[in-house]
Design a protein around this motif. Structure first.
Motif, PDB file in Angstrom:
ATOM      1  N   ASN A   6       5.226  58.782 -35.114  1.00  0.00           N
ATOM      2  CA  ASN A   6       4.407  59.453 -36.116  1.00  0.00           C
ATOM      3  C   ASN A   6       5.099  60.662 -36.733  1.00  0.00           C
ATOM      4  OD1 ASN A   6       4.355  61.014 -33.835  1.00  0.00           O
ATOM      5  ND2 ASN A   6       2.135  61.201 -33.698  1.00  0.00           N
ATOM      6  N   THR A   7       6.426  60.763 -36.554  1.00  0.00           N
ATOM      7  CA  THR A   7       7.172  61.848 -37.180  1.00  0.00           C
ATOM      8  C   THR A   7       7.746  61.364 -38.513  1.00  0.00           C
ATOM      9  OG1 THR A   7       9.390  61.367 -36.279  1.00  0.00           O
ATOM     10  CG2 THR A   7       7.834  62.531 -34.842  1.00  0.00           C
ATOM     11  N   ASP A   8       8.387  62.261 -39.220  1.00  0.00           N
ATOM     12  CA  ASP A   8       8.993  61.930 -40.513  1.00  0.00           C
ATOM     13  C   ASP A   8      10.451  61.530 -40.387  1.00  0.00           C
ATOM     14  OD1 ASP A   8       6.621  62.538 -41.862  1.00  0.00           O
ATOM     15  OD2 ASP A   8       7.144  64.665 -42.028  1.00  0.00           O
ATOM     16  N   TYR A   9      10.929  61.364 -39.142  1.00  0.00           N
ATOM     17  CA  TYR A   9      12.344  61.069 -38.927  1.00  0.00           C
ATOM     18  C   TYR A   9      12.482  59.977 -37.858  1.00  0.00           C
ATOM     19  CZ  TYR A   9      12.813  65.496 -41.377  1.00  0.00           C
ATOM     20  OH  TYR A   9      12.719  66.499 -42.300  1.00  0.00           O
ATOM     21  N   PRO A  10      13.650  59.367 -37.778  1.00  0.00           N
ATOM     22  CA  PRO A  10      13.848  58.357 -36.732  1.00  0.00           C
ATOM     23  C   PRO A  10      13.790  58.984 -35.341  1.00  0.00           C
ATOM     24  CG  PRO A  10      15.559  58.226 -38.423  1.00  0.00           C
ATOM     25  CD  PRO A  10      14.834  59.507 -38.650  1.00  0.00           C
ATOM     26  N   ILE A  11      13.459  58.146 -34.344  1.00  0.00           N
ATOM     27  CA  ILE A  11      13.552  58.565 -32.947  1.00  0.00           C
ATOM     28  C   ILE A  11      14.473  57.593 -32.210  1.00  0.00           C
ATOM     29  CG2 ILE A  11      11.298  59.696 -32.876  1.00  0.00           C
ATOM     30  CD1 ILE A  11      10.229  57.166 -31.442  1.00  0.00           C
ATOM     31  N   TYR A  12      15.123  58.096 -31.193  1.00  0.00           N
ATOM     32  CA  TYR A  12      16.074  57.322 -30.387  1.00  0.00           C
ATOM     33  C   TYR A  12      15.614  57.407 -28.942  1.00  0.00           C
ATOM     34  CZ  TYR A  12      20.625  55.999 -28.330  1.00  0.00           C
ATOM     35  OH  TYR A  12      21.647  55.401 -27.620  1.00  0.00           O
ATOM     36  N   ILE A  13      15.467  56.254 -28.289  1.00  0.00           N
ATOM     37  CA  ILE A  13      14.990  56.212 -26.903  1.00  0.00           C
ATOM     38  C   ILE A  13      16.170  55.988 -25.972  1.00  0.00           C
ATOM     39  CG2 ILE A  13      13.516  55.022 -25.245  1.00  0.00           C
ATOM     40  CD1 ILE A  13      11.657  54.332 -27.513  1.00  0.00           C
ATOM     41  N   GLU A  14      16.301  56.861 -24.985  1.00  0.00           N
ATOM     42  CA  GLU A  14      17.368  56.738 -23.987  1.00  0.00           C
ATOM     43  C   GLU A  14      16.744  56.640 -22.599  1.00  0.00           C
ATOM     44  OE1 GLU A  14      21.559  58.936 -23.451  1.00  0.00           O
ATOM     45  OE2 GLU A  14      19.852  60.218 -22.962  1.00  0.00           O
ATOM     46  N   VAL A  15      17.183  55.666 -21.828  1.00  0.00           N
ATOM     47  CA  VAL A  15      16.699  55.489 -20.457  1.00  0.00           C
ATOM     48  C   VAL A  15      17.878  55.649 -19.519  1.00  0.00           C
ATOM     49  CG1 VAL A  15      15.546  53.958 -18.827  1.00  0.00           C
ATOM     50  CG2 VAL A  15      14.920  53.891 -21.255  1.00  0.00           C
ATOM     51  N   GLY A  16      17.755  56.566 -18.576  1.00  0.00           N
ATOM     52  CA  GLY A  16      18.826  56.808 -17.613  1.00  0.00           C
ATOM     53  C   GLY A  16      18.360  56.548 -16.197  1.00  0.00           C
ATOM     54  N   VAL A  17      19.204  55.855 -15.424  1.00  0.00           N
ATOM     55  CA  VAL A  17      18.907  55.568 -14.025  1.00  0.00           C
ATOM     56  C   VAL A  17      19.984  56.219 -13.182  1.00  0.00           C
ATOM     57  CG1 VAL A  17      18.654  53.784 -12.272  1.00  0.00           C
ATOM     58  CG2 VAL A  17      17.777  53.395 -14.579  1.00  0.00           C
ATOM     59  N   SER A  18      19.569  57.152 -12.333  1.00  0.00           N
ATOM     60  CA  SER A  18      20.497  57.799 -11.405  1.00  0.00           C
ATOM     61  C   SER A  18      20.167  57.295 -10.014  1.00  0.00           C
ATOM     62  CB  SER A  18      20.356  59.321 -11.479  1.00  0.00           C
ATOM     63  OG  SER A  18      21.178  59.947 -10.508  1.00  0.00           O
ATOM     64  N   GLU A  19      20.955  56.325  -9.555  1.00  0.00           N
ATOM     65  CA  GLU A  19      20.611  55.638  -8.315  1.00  0.00           C
ATOM     66  C   GLU A  19      21.514  56.064  -7.174  1.00  0.00           C
ATOM     67  OE1 GLU A  19      20.546  51.032  -7.291  1.00  0.00           O
ATOM     68  OE2 GLU A  19      18.818  51.725  -8.426  1.00  0.00           O
ATOM     69  N   HIS A  20      20.894  56.467  -6.089  1.00  0.00           N
ATOM     70  CA  HIS A  20      21.644  56.844  -4.896  1.00  0.00           C
ATOM     71  C   HIS A  20      22.059  55.601  -4.123  1.00  0.00           C
ATOM     72  CE1 HIS A  20      20.756  61.205  -5.112  1.00  0.00           C
ATOM     73  NE2 HIS A  20      19.665  60.787  -5.728  1.00  0.00           N
ATOM     74  N   SER A  21      23.024  55.767  -3.298  1.00  0.00           N
ATOM     75  CA  SER A  21      23.458  54.660  -2.456  1.00  0.00           C
ATOM     76  C   SER A  21      22.379  54.321  -1.452  1.00  0.00           C
ATOM     77  CB  SER A  21      24.753  55.027  -1.723  1.00  0.00           C
ATOM     78  OG  SER A  21      25.035  54.089  -0.709  1.00  0.00           O
ATOM     79  N   VAL A  77      13.427  59.073 -18.933  1.00  0.00           N
ATOM     80  CA  VAL A  77      13.300  58.612 -20.316  1.00  0.00           C
ATOM     81  C   VAL A  77      13.299  59.841 -21.216  1.00  0.00           C
ATOM     82  CG1 VAL A  77      11.817  57.462 -22.004  1.00  0.00           C
ATOM     83  CG2 VAL A  77      12.035  56.536 -19.694  1.00  0.00           C
ATOM     84  N   CYS A  78      14.172  59.782 -22.243  1.00  0.00           N
ATOM     85  CA  CYS A  78      14.268  60.894 -23.193  1.00  0.00           C
ATOM     86  C   CYS A  78      14.089  60.333 -24.599  1.00  0.00           C
ATOM     87  CB  CYS A  78      15.616  61.591 -23.064  1.00  0.00           C
ATOM     88  SG  CYS A  78      15.740  63.097 -24.061  1.00  0.00           S
ATOM     89  N   ILE A  79      13.231  60.975 -25.370  1.00  0.00           N
ATOM     90  CA  ILE A  79      13.008  60.590 -26.764  1.00  0.00           C
ATOM     91  C   ILE A  79      13.603  61.674 -27.650  1.00  0.00           C
ATOM     92  CG2 ILE A  79      11.281  60.078 -28.527  1.00  0.00           C
ATOM     93  CD1 ILE A  79       9.436  59.093 -26.323  1.00  0.00           C
ATOM     94  N   TYR A  80      14.632  61.260 -28.419  1.00  0.00           N
ATOM     95  CA  TYR A  80      15.313  62.193 -29.330  1.00  0.00           C
ATOM     96  C   TYR A  80      14.781  62.002 -30.743  1.00  0.00           C
ATOM     97  CZ  TYR A  80      18.843  62.594 -25.613  1.00  0.00           C
ATOM     98  OH  TYR A  80      19.499  62.798 -24.426  1.00  0.00           O
ATOM     99  N   GLY A  81      14.808  63.082 -31.512  1.00  0.00           N
ATOM    100  CA  GLY A  81      14.385  63.013 -32.906  1.00  0.00           C
ATOM    101  C   GLY A  81      14.776  64.279 -33.629  1.00  0.00           C
ATOM    102  N   THR A  82      13.921  64.684 -34.560  1.00  0.00           N
ATOM    103  CA  THR A  82      14.134  65.929 -35.300  1.00  0.00           C
ATOM    104  C   THR A  82      12.928  66.815 -35.066  1.00  0.00           C
ATOM    105  OG1 THR A  82      15.461  64.811 -36.986  1.00  0.00           O
ATOM    106  CG2 THR A  82      14.503  66.939 -37.576  1.00  0.00           C
ATOM    107  N   GLU A  83      13.139  67.912 -34.387  1.00  0.00           N
ATOM    108  CA  GLU A  83      12.042  68.796 -33.990  1.00  0.00           C
ATOM    109  C   GLU A  83      11.518  69.564 -35.200  1.00  0.00           C
ATOM    110  OE1 GLU A  83       9.280  69.602 -32.377  1.00  0.00           O
ATOM    111  OE2 GLU A  83      10.460  69.507 -30.516  1.00  0.00           O
ATOM    112  N   THR A  84      10.217  69.402 -35.470  1.00  0.00           N
ATOM    113  CA  THR A  84       9.569  70.124 -36.570  1.00  0.00           C
ATOM    114  C   THR A  84       8.402  70.975 -36.064  1.00  0.00           C
ATOM    115  OG1 THR A  84       8.123  68.227 -37.021  1.00  0.00           O
ATOM    116  CG2 THR A  84      10.206  68.339 -38.246  1.00  0.00           C
ATOM    117  N   ARG A  85       8.122  70.901 -34.760  1.00  0.00           N
ATOM    118  CA  ARG A  85       7.025  71.689 -34.209  1.00  0.00           C
ATOM    119  C   ARG A  85       7.454  73.152 -34.104  1.00  0.00           C
ATOM    120  NH1 ARG A  85       6.048  67.691 -29.133  1.00  0.00           N
ATOM    121  NH2 ARG A  85       8.333  67.847 -29.192  1.00  0.00           N
TER     122      ARG A  85
END
Length: 548
Positions: free
Chosen positions: A345-360, A372-380
């Motif tokens: 619902n923003t005025d710019y694209p968003i990019y979804i990144e999923v990272g798994v940090s797995e221990h032995s 999970v991180c959602i990147y975009g353009t911060e307007t708030r």
């Protein structure tokens, strides 16, 4: 004899003159014997007056001309120089020149005249028929088209260690293989076209759906991020989480586009690589294909809440999830299409990144993180912040909260939790909005209800229960430590401890008495050694208690 022949010829001429008129016959000249009459043609060229050998050579020469033609096929920047042999073309009716045998002027005047008249009324066209396998040609053209086509490149975003970059869009270029094939077939079959063919195929150009300029305002700001923890020792569940992470991470959504987790991870099947792991069903924990992917949906949900995306489809689990506070979860079920969705619902694209940090798996804890991180353009506004909290409206446990099953492989007084118990819960998720650290607004995000679920405990053969414990606020992670736990196992442990303590006390007292007795004997011998000498029995009597 010669005279008779001449007379016969003159007679024949007279008959012909009478039949056709003297003037017409005067204009008609019979070809010489051994040549072809007029009316025999090859590719529109007359073969009249040629001998059979000369005409046959003409046919061979023409056939070689057709078979020697070339085609230059131009597919955009790709050029293919093709011979008839390359295309599988061959001369089908190589006996075409045999037809010349029937029209060569032979015999007497009447025979030659008759042949000449027949050909005049029914002209003969010598055809050179070329043949080809049209299906094989079509397959070859399809290969050329595939090799020469250019796939469209959608504009998008790429993330590297240095940051984000915009991927330039590119038009697709392809060709109509059927159209190209038909053009080549028409040329090959047109025996009148002996010039080389240069065929520049029509290009079909399609622009990409998304243009480069659509991503120009993207800055790569973190709009929302959330992390949950899972146990990497649960190998199949960990596998499913890693598989889903690879399918989701890197996707970009333009303004107004909708994210759907099922669109990205389906089909959730063994054939697609998913494995059986623990999941909820009808108030129980069961093994099912794709167990663990709900944690992925939950983590994305909490990141999307913090990015303040528009949530369009979300459901709570049937029972509470241990990895997030109540009402912070989101469930999915691929088999019936229950999904988790949100809209950018923003005025710019968003990019979804999923990272798994797995221990032995060899680590002591086995705890791994899913982020999970959602990147975009911060307007708030910079002075505005949001916080989320869970409010428990109701919480209760079933009675009894566990069912037991005998496990004779367990040791004496041993007990093992197989499946955790789940309380019945009603809860709400709230969003608090602060401006300059002052609470401005409280927004209800959802109200979620969870059913109770009985746990399962393995018990040894010597255990019976007098009463069930009640888990604390955070559940019941260590069943032996709960203050309300009362059972025969505790009684047995208490009695055994009392016996051990009494034995240890008796041994200590005995040892102390022996030490005191020995010390007293040594002291007596030191004070009066000579007085004790005449009475040898006395030391024996004094040491008797120590010997016992």
């Amino acid at each position: 004899m010669k005279k008779a022949s001449v007379i016969l010829s003159v007679l024949l001429i007279c008959i012909l003159s009478a039949a056709f008129g003297g003037a017409a016959y005067a204009d008609m000249v019979l070809p010489d014997a051994g040549v072809l009459p007029e009316g025999v043609t090859l590719a529109g060229e007359s073969l009249g007056g040629l001998t059979e050998e000369e005409a046959t050579n003409k046919v061979l020469e023409y056939a070689n001309t057709l078979l020697g033609r070339t085609i230059t096929l131009q597919l955009a920047d790709h050029t293919y120089d093709l011979s008839m042999e390359d295309l599988g073309v061959y001369w089908e009716n190589q006996n075409a020149a045999d037809a010349l045998d029937d029209v060569v002027m032979e015999g007497n005047v009447i025979s030659r005249y008759k042949k000449m008249k027949d050909v005049a009324y029914n002209p003969i066209e010598i055809d050179v028929n070329l043949s080809l396998d049209e299906e094989a040609l079509g397959q070859r053209v399809a290969e050329y088209v595939a090799a020469s086509s250019v796939e469209a490149v959608e504009a998008g975003l790429a993330k590297t260690a240095e940051g984000f970059s915009v991927v330039e869009g590119q038009n697709s270029v392809t060709f109509d293989a059927a159209e190209v094939t038909q053009a080549l077939i028409s040329y090959i079959n047109n025996s009148g076209d002996t010039e080389p063919l240069v065929y520049d195929a029509r290009q079909i150009i399609t622009e990409p759906t998304h243009k480069t300029e659509e991503y120009s305002g993207f800055r790569g700001d973190v709009l929302g991020q959330y992390t949950t923890i899972y146990d990497s020792k649960q190998q199949t569940r960990s596998h499913n989480i890693r598989l889903a992470a690879g399918l989701i991470s890197g996707h970009v959504y333009l303004p107004g586009e909708q994210f759907s987790i099922l669109e990205l991870i389906n089909p959730v099947t063994e054939e697609a690589g998913y494995m059986k792991a623990g999941t909820y069903a009808n108030g129980q924990v069961i093994e099912d294909i794709g167990g663990g992917i709900c944690q992925m949906a939950t983590t994305i949900y909490d990141a999307a809440l913090r990015a303040e995306m528009e949530i369009t489809e979300r459901r709570p689990h049937s029972m509470v999830a241990a990895y997030v506070p109540y009402a912070w979860d989101a469930m999915i079920y691929a088999q019936d299409g229950r999904d988790f969705k949100f809209v950018n619902n923003t005025d710019y694209p968003i990019y979804i990144e999923v990272g798994v940090s797995e221990h032995s798996i060899k680590d002591s804890t086995g705890d791994s993180t899913l982020t999970v991180c959602i990147y975009g353009t911060e307007t708030r506004p910079a002075n505005r912040r949001i916080e989320f909290r869970s409010e428990t409206l109701e919480k209760s446990w079933s009675n009894p909260i566990y069912t037991t099953q005998r496990n004779y492989s367990l040791g004496e007084h041993e007990i093992r939790e197989v499946t955790a118990a789940h309380p019945k819960v009603s809860a709400r998720c709230w969003k608090d909005v602060y401006v300059d650290d002052v609470l401005q607004e409280t927004i209800l995000i959802n109200e979620s209800k969870y059913r109770e679920g009985k746990g399962v405990i393995d018990i040894g053969s010597d255990i019976t229960f007098d009463a069930w414990p009640v888990p604390g606020e955070d559940g019941w992670p260590e069943i032996y430590q709960d203050v309300n736990w009362t059972s025969s196992i505790e009684k047995a442990k208490t009695e055994k401890k009392k016996q051990a303590d009494a034995a240890a006390l008796a041994e200590a007292e005995s040892r102390k008495a022996a030490e005191e007795s020995e010390a007293a004997a040594q002291a007596s011998a030191t004070l009066a050694p000579e007085a004790e000498a005449p009475a040898p029995e006395a030391p024996a009597e004094a040491e008797a208690p120590v010997a016992q």
